[in-house]
Design a protein around this motif. Structure first.
Motif, PDB file in Angstrom:
ATOM      1  N   LYS A  48       0.828  -1.210   0.000  1.00  0.00           N
ATOM      2  CA  LYS A  48       0.000   0.000   0.000  1.00  0.00           C
ATOM      3  C   LYS A  48       0.862   1.260   0.000  1.00  0.00           C
ATOM      4  O   LYS A  48       0.510   2.255  -0.632  1.00  0.00           O
ATOM      5  CB  LYS A  48      -0.964   0.004   1.182  1.00  0.00           C
ATOM      6  N   TYR A  52       1.204   4.143  -3.044  1.00  0.00           N
ATOM      7  CA  TYR A  52       1.114   5.575  -2.777  1.00  0.00           C
ATOM      8  C   TYR A  52       2.335   6.310  -3.331  1.00  0.00           C
ATOM      9  O   TYR A  52       2.210   7.318  -4.017  1.00  0.00           O
ATOM     10  CB  TYR A  52       0.969   5.843  -1.270  1.00  0.00           C
ATOM     11  N   ASP A  56       2.349   9.089  -6.198  1.00  0.00           N
ATOM     12  CA  ASP A  56       2.718  10.437  -5.799  1.00  0.00           C
ATOM     13  C   ASP A  56       3.995  10.910  -6.478  1.00  0.00           C
ATOM     14  O   ASP A  56       4.119  12.070  -6.847  1.00  0.00           O
ATOM     15  CB  ASP A  56       2.873  10.494  -4.274  1.00  0.00           C
TER      16      ASP A  56
END
Length: 74
Positions: A48, A52, A56
């Motif tokens: 996870k 991200y 990002d």
């Protein structure tokens, strides 16, 4: 795409930045990562957190995975 646990050094290499630059980036996202239950001090990031960071930091794992085969990590 399925995300897997990765070393921070692998992600730094894929982002084409030094480890220290990547670590500073993680420090700037510390609160978000801690909300996910991730410590920025661990050597690996869970799926996870990898997802991200890739979204990002705009890291495309599908193309960059081939480059990792030639890199040796500690």
């Amino acid at each position: 795409m399925t995300y897997k646990t990765m070393y921070k050094s692998e992600l730094a290499e894929l982002a084409e930045v030094s480890y220290s630059t990547f670590y500073r980036y993680l420090l700037s996202r510390r609160k978000i990562l801690e909300q996910m239950g991730v410590s920025i001090h661990s050597k690996t990031l869970p799926p996870k957190a990898v997802r991200y960071v890739c979204e990002d930091y705009c890291i495309d794992l599908s193309e960059d995975r081939e480059r990792l085969k030639h890199i040796k990590f500690r």
